[in-house]
Design a protein around this motif. Structure first.
Motif, PDB file in Angstrom:
ATOM      1  N   ALA A   1      42.824  69.324  42.479  1.00 45.26           N
ATOM      2  CA  ALA A   1      43.534  70.102  41.453  1.00 45.26           C
ATOM      3  C   ALA A   1      43.641  69.299  40.162  1.00 45.26           C
ATOM      4  CB  ALA A   1      44.922  70.492  41.962  1.00 45.26           C
ATOM      5  N   LEU A   2      43.936  68.009  40.278  1.00 48.17           N
ATOM      6  CA  LEU A   2      44.012  67.155  39.084  1.00 48.17           C
ATOM      7  C   LEU A   2      42.655  67.089  38.386  1.00 48.17           C
ATOM      8  CD1 LEU A   2      46.197  64.250  40.517  1.00 48.17           C
ATOM      9  CD2 LEU A   2      46.839  65.753  38.614  1.00 48.17           C
ATOM     10  N   ALA A   3      41.595  66.990  39.171  1.00 45.17           N
ATOM     11  CA  ALA A   3      40.250  66.922  38.588  1.00 45.17           C
ATOM     12  C   ALA A   3      39.902  68.229  37.877  1.00 45.17           C
ATOM     13  CB  ALA A   3      39.223  66.608  39.676  1.00 45.17           C
ATOM     14  N   ARG A   4      40.286  69.366  38.469  1.00 45.75           N
ATOM     15  CA  ARG A   4      39.993  70.669  37.852  1.00 45.75           C
ATOM     16  C   ARG A   4      40.689  70.809  36.500  1.00 45.75           C
ATOM     17  NH1 ARG A   4      40.274  72.670  43.123  1.00 45.75           N
ATOM     18  NH2 ARG A   4      42.485  73.207  42.916  1.00 45.75           N
TER      19      ARG A   4
ATOM     20  N   GLN B   1      43.404  57.355  43.607  1.00 43.72           N
ATOM     21  CA  GLN B   1      42.545  58.540  43.647  1.00 43.72           C
ATOM     22  C   GLN B   1      43.030  59.588  42.647  1.00 43.72           C
ATOM     23  OE1 GLN B   1      41.012  59.878  47.649  1.00 43.72           O
ATOM     24  NE2 GLN B   1      42.762  58.685  48.331  1.00 43.72           N
ATOM     25  N   ALA B   2      44.351  59.752  42.564  1.00 45.38           N
ATOM     26  CA  ALA B   2      44.928  60.734  41.641  1.00 45.38           C
ATOM     27  C   ALA B   2      44.678  60.335  40.190  1.00 45.38           C
ATOM     28  CB  ALA B   2      46.428  60.874  41.912  1.00 45.38           C
ATOM     29  N   LEU B   3      44.810  59.063  39.886  1.00 42.44           N
ATOM     30  CA  LEU B   3      44.546  58.591  38.530  1.00 42.44           C
ATOM     31  C   LEU B   3      43.095  58.854  38.134  1.00 42.44           C
ATOM     32  CD1 LEU B   3      46.533  55.235  38.423  1.00 42.44           C
ATOM     33  CD2 LEU B   3      46.792  57.120  36.796  1.00 42.44           C
ATOM     34  N   ASP B   4      42.177  58.544  39.036  1.00 40.65           N
ATOM     35  CA  ASP B   4      40.758  58.799  38.755  1.00 40.65           C
ATOM     36  C   ASP B   4      40.521  60.280  38.488  1.00 40.65           C
ATOM     37  OD1 ASP B   4      40.075  56.138  38.986  1.00 40.65           O
ATOM     38  OD2 ASP B   4      39.375  56.287  41.055  1.00 40.65           O
ATOM     39  N   ALA B   5      41.133  61.129  39.300  1.00 40.70           N
ATOM     40  CA  ALA B   5      40.959  62.578  39.127  1.00 40.70           C
ATOM     41  C   ALA B   5      41.550  63.037  37.796  1.00 40.70           C
ATOM     42  CB  ALA B   5      41.620  63.318  40.289  1.00 40.70           C
TER      43      ALA B   5
ATOM     44  N   GLU C   1      34.675  59.938  38.450  1.00 41.12           N
ATOM     45  CA  GLU C   1      34.112  60.270  39.761  1.00 41.12           C
ATOM     46  C   GLU C   1      34.891  59.566  40.866  1.00 41.12           C
ATOM     47  OE1 GLU C   1      29.923  59.572  42.238  1.00 41.12           O
ATOM     48  OE2 GLU C   1      30.039  59.090  40.093  1.00 41.12           O
ATOM     49  N   GLN C   2      35.178  60.285  41.954  1.00 39.75           N
ATOM     50  CA  GLN C   2      35.900  59.704  43.078  1.00 39.75           C
ATOM     51  C   GLN C   2      35.052  58.632  43.762  1.00 39.75           C
ATOM     52  OE1 GLN C   2      39.332  60.916  44.505  1.00 39.75           O
ATOM     53  NE2 GLN C   2      39.205  61.017  42.283  1.00 39.75           N
ATOM     54  N   TYR C   3      35.716  57.541  44.159  1.00 41.32           N
ATOM     55  CA  TYR C   3      34.997  56.437  44.790  1.00 41.32           C
ATOM     56  C   TYR C   3      34.502  56.814  46.175  1.00 41.32           C
ATOM     57  CZ  TYR C   3      34.120  51.994  47.142  1.00 41.32           C
ATOM     58  OH  TYR C   3      33.549  50.985  47.861  1.00 41.32           O
ATOM     59  N   LEU C   4      35.379  57.402  46.982  1.00 41.73           N
ATOM     60  CA  LEU C   4      35.011  57.751  48.349  1.00 41.73           C
ATOM     61  C   LEU C   4      34.043  58.929  48.355  1.00 41.73           C
ATOM     62  CD1 LEU C   4      38.488  57.542  50.128  1.00 41.73           C
ATOM     63  CD2 LEU C   4      36.620  55.906  50.339  1.00 41.73           C
ATOM     64  N   SER C   5      33.079  58.880  49.240  1.00 36.49           N
ATOM     65  CA  SER C   5      32.149  59.995  49.377  1.00 36.49           C
ATOM     66  C   SER C   5      32.897  61.204  49.928  1.00 36.49           C
ATOM     67  CB  SER C   5      31.020  59.622  50.345  1.00 36.49           C
ATOM     68  OG  SER C   5      31.532  59.500  51.667  1.00 36.49           O
ATOM     69  N   PRO C   6      32.375  62.428  49.703  1.00 34.26           N
ATOM     70  CA  PRO C   6      33.030  63.615  50.265  1.00 34.26           C
ATOM     71  C   PRO C   6      33.259  63.496  51.773  1.00 34.26           C
ATOM     72  CG  PRO C   6      31.376  64.283  48.680  1.00 34.26           C
ATOM     73  CD  PRO C   6      31.233  62.789  48.844  1.00 34.26           C
TER      74      PRO C   6
END
Length: 471
Positions: free
Chosen positions: A383-386, A352-356, A361-366
């Motif tokens: 934070a990583l995505a931002r 998840q962190a690598l994707d961000a 886009e994150q795989y899991l839905s919100p």
């Protein structure tokens, strides 16, 4: 150095290791322990640096908070499973689980529904009785309230983590009541768990910031190892070594990913800070380091997720089912039935962190993230995505350092795609194994289509979509 010289050097090194193992195995074990100690020291140093960087950047601050509060000051999270150090009120939970552990699995599941219904009822009855007899719920609640009030001197964080794993494992054991998982249990829509497993769970989930009744990858797998690396809550006690080793090898994959992930998290922070300061040479070094570390992370998966380590004949029947859930409860506030799925590899923090970090886009839905992923892990990914800067780079950079960064990002994407292609192929092989006692099911998505072919097609669509998003 020429290719043949390099080959000769590697061959000589391999021969030296083999000789050491044949003639002095204790010396080899000592050497390997030395490597582990060296890696542990480097990991500790990186964690200390993250803490030192916390005042300099938001991502470092969020990562440091996660390590402190969820990890008990370490990562992977430290879990104190040492039984004698636990308060008596908590010891009873572990003792009950261990006492019943051998009653959970059977070598071959019955295909008779009535036999399975009786077996499930008997296991749950014994579980309820032992919990009611031995657990002083008031004493347990006082400890949990102390933690809620920040009294970590009374209930230390590493012990809290271990207790989280204990309750999560106990809930799954009660929910399925037999391994392999059988159809009559899969078709249940609601299971009334004992109050001794629901009251503490409310406190624990509130602390970790996720509401799922099934727990998550962290609660059941990552935390299921003590500080010495021993696997604690087993689900196949008394079964053959082949089954036991397959179960443990699977669990270790998830723990090992987070061990190997620490340098990646650290370099993500440093790369983001360097880019923000326009220090592109430093940024390039840290992104290159992530690329290099990713080889180790993915190699750990490739080295373990195969038939010799985790037998195809073992995983579906004696491992996967336990981590499912597929039940729920009626919610009066919404006047609706709420169902929860189980654990999923998509809950693994590192990926998840690598994707961000990559801006994918994150795989899991919100909804699934909020239900299943601990809040501080979600905060890190946000934070990583931002601060993801990949899309700010030119596709044809003129700056040498920026070109290096772009090339390494492309290499990271390439390796992630290769990993996801490989996972797609291996998932099909593992899920295609015969399991006449059950309906097609994954832990993360619960019951699937009636036939295995339809189910695999359904899952394949998700995996193909994820591969297409990894760009």
């Amino acid at each position: 150095m020429g290719v043949f010289s390099l080959f000769s050097l590697c061959n000589a090194f391999a021969c030296a290791l083999l000789s050491l193992w044949l003639f002095n195995p204790s010396a080899l074990a000592k050497w390997l322990r030395g490597l582990d100690v060296d890696h542990a020291k480097k990991r500790i140093a990186r964690i200390k640096d993250v803490k030192a960087l916390a005042e300099r950047h938001e991502v470092a601050a969020v990562l440091a908070e996660m390590i402190h509060k969820d990890g008990a000051g370490s990562w992977p999270p430290r879990a104190n499973h040492h039984h004698p150090t636990w308060p008596v009120a908590l010891q009873q939970y572990k003792e009950v689980y261990l006492e019943l552990a051998s009653l959970l699995p059977q070598a071959t599941a019955s295909l008779d529904d009535q036999v399975n219904i009786a077996r499930i009822a008997e296991f749950r009855f014994r579980f309820r009785e032992l919990l009611h007899e031995r657990v002083n719920l008031n004493d347990v609640q006082q400890l949990l309230k102390a933690a809620d009030a920040g009294r970590w001197d009374i209930f230390p964080r590493d012990m809290y983590n271990a207790f989280y794993c204990c309750i999560a494992s106990s809930r799954h054991a009660y929910r399925w009541a037999t391994i392999p998982v059988v159809q009559v249990a899969q078709l249940e829509t609601e299971v009334k768990l004992p109050v001794e497993l629901t009251e503490p769970w409310a406190y624990l989930q509130r602390h970790f910031g996720c509401v799922s009744e099934s727990g998550n990858n962290t609660s059941n797998l990552v935390l299921n190892f003590d500080t010495e690396g021993r696997h604690i809550y087993k689900i196949n006690t008394g079964m053959s070594p082949r089954i036991l080793s397959g179960e443990e090898a699977f669990a270790r994959i998830f723990h090992e990913v987070e061990v190997l992930g620490v340098p990646v998290y650290h370099d993500m922070v440093l790369a983001i800070i360097a880019f923000a300061r326009n220090e592109k040479a430093a940024c390039a070094r840290h992104v290159a380091s992530i690329t290099s570390q990713l080889r180790l992370v993915l190699g750990s998966y490739f080295d373990n997720m195969h038939d010799q380590q985790i037998p195809l004949s073992v995983w579906l029947s004696h491992v996967q089912g336990f981590y499912g859930w597929g039940i729920g409860h009626y919610d009066e506030a919404s006047d609706d039935w709420v169902k929860f799925d189980g654990l999923s590899g998509n809950q693994v923090l590192l990926f998840q962190a690598l994707d961000a970090f990559l801006g994918i886009e994150q795989y899991l839905s919100p909804r699934d993230q909020e239900r299943n992923v601990p809040a501080r892990q979600r905060a890190l990914c946000k934070a990583l995505a931002r601060h993801s800067f990949r899309k700010m780079l030119s596709e044809t950079p003129k700056d040498e350092n920026e070109a290096r960064i772009v090339n390494d990002f492309n290499e990271i994407i390439k390796r992630l795609r290769t990993f996801r292609y490989a996972h797609r192929s291996r998932a099909k092989r593992y899920l295609s194994q015969p399991a006449p006692e059950r309906l097609p099911m994954t832990a993360g998505k619960s019951l699937l289509a009636p036939s295995i072919d339809q189910s695999l097609q359904f899952l394949d669509e998700f995996m193909v979509k994820r591969i297409s998003q990894t760009v």
